[in-house]
Design a protein around this motif. Structure first.
Motif, PDB file in Angstrom:
ATOM      1  N   UNK A  36      -8.807  46.832  15.142  1.00  0.00           N
ATOM      2  CA  UNK A  36      -9.393  46.030  14.069  1.00  0.00           C
ATOM      3  C   UNK A  36     -10.507  46.817  13.399  1.00  0.00           C
ATOM      4  N   UNK A  37     -10.431  46.921  12.086  1.00  0.00           N
ATOM      5  CA  UNK A  37     -11.456  47.596  11.295  1.00  0.00           C
ATOM      6  C   UNK A  37     -12.368  46.528  10.715  1.00  0.00           C
ATOM      7  N   UNK A  38     -13.622  46.580  11.096  1.00  0.00           N
ATOM      8  CA  UNK A  38     -14.577  45.556  10.679  1.00  0.00           C
ATOM      9  C   UNK A  38     -15.782  46.216  10.004  1.00  0.00           C
ATOM     10  N   UNK A  39     -16.273  45.595   8.965  1.00  0.00           N
ATOM     11  CA  UNK A  39     -17.411  46.161   8.246  1.00  0.00           C
ATOM     12  C   UNK A  39     -18.705  45.847   8.988  1.00  0.00           C
ATOM     13  N   UNK A  40     -19.783  46.572   8.700  1.00  0.00           N
ATOM     14  CA  UNK A  40     -21.070  46.253   9.330  1.00  0.00           C
ATOM     15  C   UNK A  40     -21.534  44.828   9.039  1.00  0.00           C
ATOM     16  N   UNK A  41     -21.031  44.236   7.946  1.00  0.00           N
ATOM     17  CA  UNK A  41     -21.419  42.857   7.616  1.00  0.00           C
ATOM     18  C   UNK A  41     -20.784  41.837   8.540  1.00  0.00           C
ATOM     19  N   UNK A  47     -19.349  34.151  13.580  1.00  0.00           N
ATOM     20  CA  UNK A  47     -20.473  33.213  13.684  1.00  0.00           C
ATOM     21  C   UNK A  47     -20.215  31.878  12.993  1.00  0.00           C
ATOM     22  N   UNK A  48     -19.054  31.706  12.360  1.00  0.00           N
ATOM     23  CA  UNK A  48     -18.721  30.404  11.780  1.00  0.00           C
ATOM     24  C   UNK A  48     -18.346  29.431  12.898  1.00  0.00           C
ATOM     25  N   UNK A  49     -18.757  28.201  12.776  1.00  0.00           N
ATOM     26  CA  UNK A  49     -18.384  27.137  13.710  1.00  0.00           C
ATOM     27  C   UNK A  49     -18.700  27.473  15.165  1.00  0.00           C
ATOM     28  N   UNK A  50     -19.837  28.091  15.376  1.00  0.00           N
ATOM     29  CA  UNK A  50     -20.227  28.376  16.757  1.00  0.00           C
ATOM     30  C   UNK A  50     -20.977  27.191  17.347  1.00  0.00           C
ATOM     31  N   UNK A  51     -21.148  27.221  18.647  1.00  0.00           N
ATOM     32  CA  UNK A  51     -21.842  26.141  19.351  1.00  0.00           C
ATOM     33  C   UNK A  51     -23.320  26.138  18.975  1.00  0.00           C
ATOM     34  N   UNK A  55     -23.726  28.394  23.443  1.00  0.00           N
ATOM     35  CA  UNK A  55     -22.731  28.816  24.427  1.00  0.00           C
ATOM     36  C   UNK A  55     -21.853  29.932  23.872  1.00  0.00           C
ATOM     37  N   UNK A  56     -21.219  30.699  24.742  1.00  0.00           N
ATOM     38  CA  UNK A  56     -20.475  31.914  24.401  1.00  0.00           C
ATOM     39  C   UNK A  56     -21.399  32.944  23.759  1.00  0.00           C
ATOM     40  N   UNK A  57     -22.677  32.925  24.172  1.00  0.00           N
ATOM     41  CA  UNK A  57     -23.672  33.879  23.677  1.00  0.00           C
ATOM     42  C   UNK A  57     -23.837  33.800  22.157  1.00  0.00           C
ATOM     43  N   UNK A  58     -23.588  32.619  21.603  1.00  0.00           N
ATOM     44  CA  UNK A  58     -23.752  32.438  20.172  1.00  0.00           C
ATOM     45  C   UNK A  58     -22.587  32.936  19.346  1.00  0.00           C
ATOM     46  N   UNK A  59     -21.486  33.292  19.998  1.00  0.00           N
ATOM     47  CA  UNK A  59     -20.294  33.784  19.301  1.00  0.00           C
ATOM     48  C   UNK A  59     -19.358  32.605  19.063  1.00  0.00           C
ATOM     49  N   UNK A  60     -18.703  32.573  17.931  1.00  0.00           N
ATOM     50  CA  UNK A  60     -17.803  31.468  17.632  1.00  0.00           C
ATOM     51  C   UNK A  60     -16.583  31.477  18.551  1.00  0.00           C
ATOM     52  N   UNK A  61     -16.252  30.342  19.159  1.00  0.00           N
ATOM     53  CA  UNK A  61     -15.013  30.279  19.941  1.00  0.00           C
ATOM     54  C   UNK A  61     -13.787  30.520  19.086  1.00  0.00           C
ATOM     55  N   UNK A  63     -13.547  32.916  16.912  1.00  0.00           N
ATOM     56  CA  UNK A  63     -13.365  34.370  16.861  1.00  0.00           C
ATOM     57  C   UNK A  63     -12.719  34.892  18.141  1.00  0.00           C
ATOM     58  N   UNK A  64     -13.218  34.424  19.292  1.00  0.00           N
ATOM     59  CA  UNK A  64     -12.726  35.003  20.552  1.00  0.00           C
ATOM     60  C   UNK A  64     -11.267  34.647  20.817  1.00  0.00           C
ATOM     61  N   UNK A  65     -10.768  33.592  20.211  1.00  0.00           N
ATOM     62  CA  UNK A  65      -9.380  33.197  20.468  1.00  0.00           C
ATOM     63  C   UNK A  65      -8.409  33.795  19.451  1.00  0.00           C
ATOM     64  N   UNK A  66      -8.910  34.422  18.387  1.00  0.00           N
ATOM     65  CA  UNK A  66      -8.007  35.018  17.397  1.00  0.00           C
ATOM     66  C   UNK A  66      -8.169  36.533  17.288  1.00  0.00           C
ATOM     67  N   UNK A  67      -8.974  37.129  18.161  1.00  0.00           N
ATOM     68  CA  UNK A  67      -9.194  38.574  18.097  1.00  0.00           C
ATOM     69  C   UNK A  67      -9.042  39.242  19.463  1.00  0.00           C
TER      70      UNK A  67
END
Length: 394
Positions: A36-41, A47-51, A55-61, A63-67
């Protein structure tokens, strides 16, 4: 590790949000090396729709389920170093997946015409909201907007209320599957001919294909179907197809046995308001709200168990309406292994839903959790013989 279906296939994933990452992730689960090529931005889905509680260290669930099953490189494609790394990745890849707005990859110098000069054998898969060659190409496009514009929302909900969008991002997922099918077919074609090719799917067309049955009815039978005001769950179905409230929740009824089954159901529920002439193929369709209301009134004071014990012997299909939480806790779901536990420094410990496909000879794999931004940048650059000193992010 068992041999996978896509051993030796490399995917360059210029993806963000949902549809592109879902397609890329599935390639990874089939055994491809997905980068996956991701920009610095950052991908906004990190971070959309995160807890809100972190929880999950502030990472959106989301993201973790689609990457999952992807390595991550952080490249600034507006710099010479970033483009050098991107071209090196493309030169060694079998597939490129991108889901940016039409024209973005071309402006970067990474459109198909440029990419095939770097790698003539590459399969270049694009996902967009609308046909990139059509007049709508530059309109804003997102799952909810496409649900509204395609007609999906207009088919859902009670006729005496507003349209109701589907409560999941179904168009993102369904469009991703169109691209996945195309990539696998294109790989097969390349095996036979050595030719790469471009392919694409757009969310609007995929949404319409998702409603192919309903569209066929509109195109060929009735151009103006109306939603039921009594809760019939589908614009073209007859009574009693729908959701019915009971004392402790709700159940659904689904009858595909036609008039005889409806008669048995009404008899079992002791509903005697209708004559033989009232229960015909035409009348259970055109008088469906009246029939559904009578059934609803009879079921309302019952519990789920009481109602289903009466309904099931008639041959009518019925089931309780469960929450997603209840469905995920069902032992029959848990035993499939589709819910997987993840333990990783990025995100901590969490659970994900894995791909549902099962293959006897080449099973899917789940080797990589969603990566941190740029987690594999130096690892991947080294594979291209690029110096670790290359500042790909700047």
């Amino acid at each position: 590790m068992p041999k996978t279906a896509l051993d030796g296939i490399r995917v360059a994933a210029f993806t963000h949000f949902a549809a592109g990452p879902i397609a890329a992730q599935y390639m990874g689960s089939l055994g491809a090396d997905v980068i996956k090529v991701e920009s610095p931005a950052q991908d906004v889905n990190r971070y959309a729709l995160r807890d809100p509680d972190g929880r999950l260290q502030g990472i959106s669930p989301y993201f973790v389920v689609t990457n999952r099953n992807q390595r991550n490189v952080c490249l600034n494609l507006k710099t010479e170093n970033g483009m050098t790394a991107a071209r090196a990745l493309i030169a060694t890849s079998d597939v490129l997946i991108e889901n940016y707005r039409p024209g973005v990859m071309e402006k970067l110098g990474l459109g198909y015409e440029e990419v095939k000069k770097i790698n003539p054998r590459i399969i270049y898969a694009s996902i967009s909201a609308y046909d990139p060659e059509g007049s709508a190409r530059d309109r804003p496009g997102q799952d909810l907007l496409i649900q509204a514009l395609s007609g999906i929302a207009s088919l859902t909900g009670r006729g005496d209320g507003p349209p109701i969008p589907v409560g999941a991002y179904i168009i993102d997922g369904f469009t991703a599957m169109q691209v996945l099918v195309g990539i696998l077919a294109a790989l097969r074609h390349r095996d036979a001919t050595g030719e790469g090719q471009a392919l694409r799917a757009d969310m609007m067309s995929s949404s319409l294909y998702l409603m192919a049955q309903e569209a066929s009815y509109i195109l060929n039978v009735n151009p103006n179907p109306e939603r039921s005001s009594a809760g019939i769950a589908h614009v073209n179905q007859s009574a009693p197809y729908g959701v019915y409230q009971v004392k402790d929740g709700a159940i659904v009824l689904s009858t595909f046995g036609g008039v005889p089954m409806v008669k048995r159901l009404l008899a079992a529920l002791q509903i005697e308001d209708f004559s033989e002439d009232d229960i015909t193929e035409q009348k259970i369709r055109f008088n469906r709200d009246e029939i559904a209301n009578k059934i609803a009134a009879r079921l309302a004071p019952m519990t789920k168990a009481e109602a289903m014990s009466i309904i099931e012997p008639t041959g009518t299909w019925t089931a309780p309406v469960r929450t997603l939480r209840e469905a995920l806790a069902d032992p029959a779901v848990v035993e499939t292994g589709i819910i997987q536990d993840v333990k990783t420094p990025y995100g901590g410990e969490y659970k994900v839903i894995a791909e549902p496909l099962r293959m006897e000879k080449t099973p899917l794999v789940s080797l990589r959790p969603a990566a941190a931004l740029g987690e594999h940048t130096q690892e991947v650059l080294a594979e291209f013989s690029l110096s670790h000193e290359v500042k790909a992010v700047g």
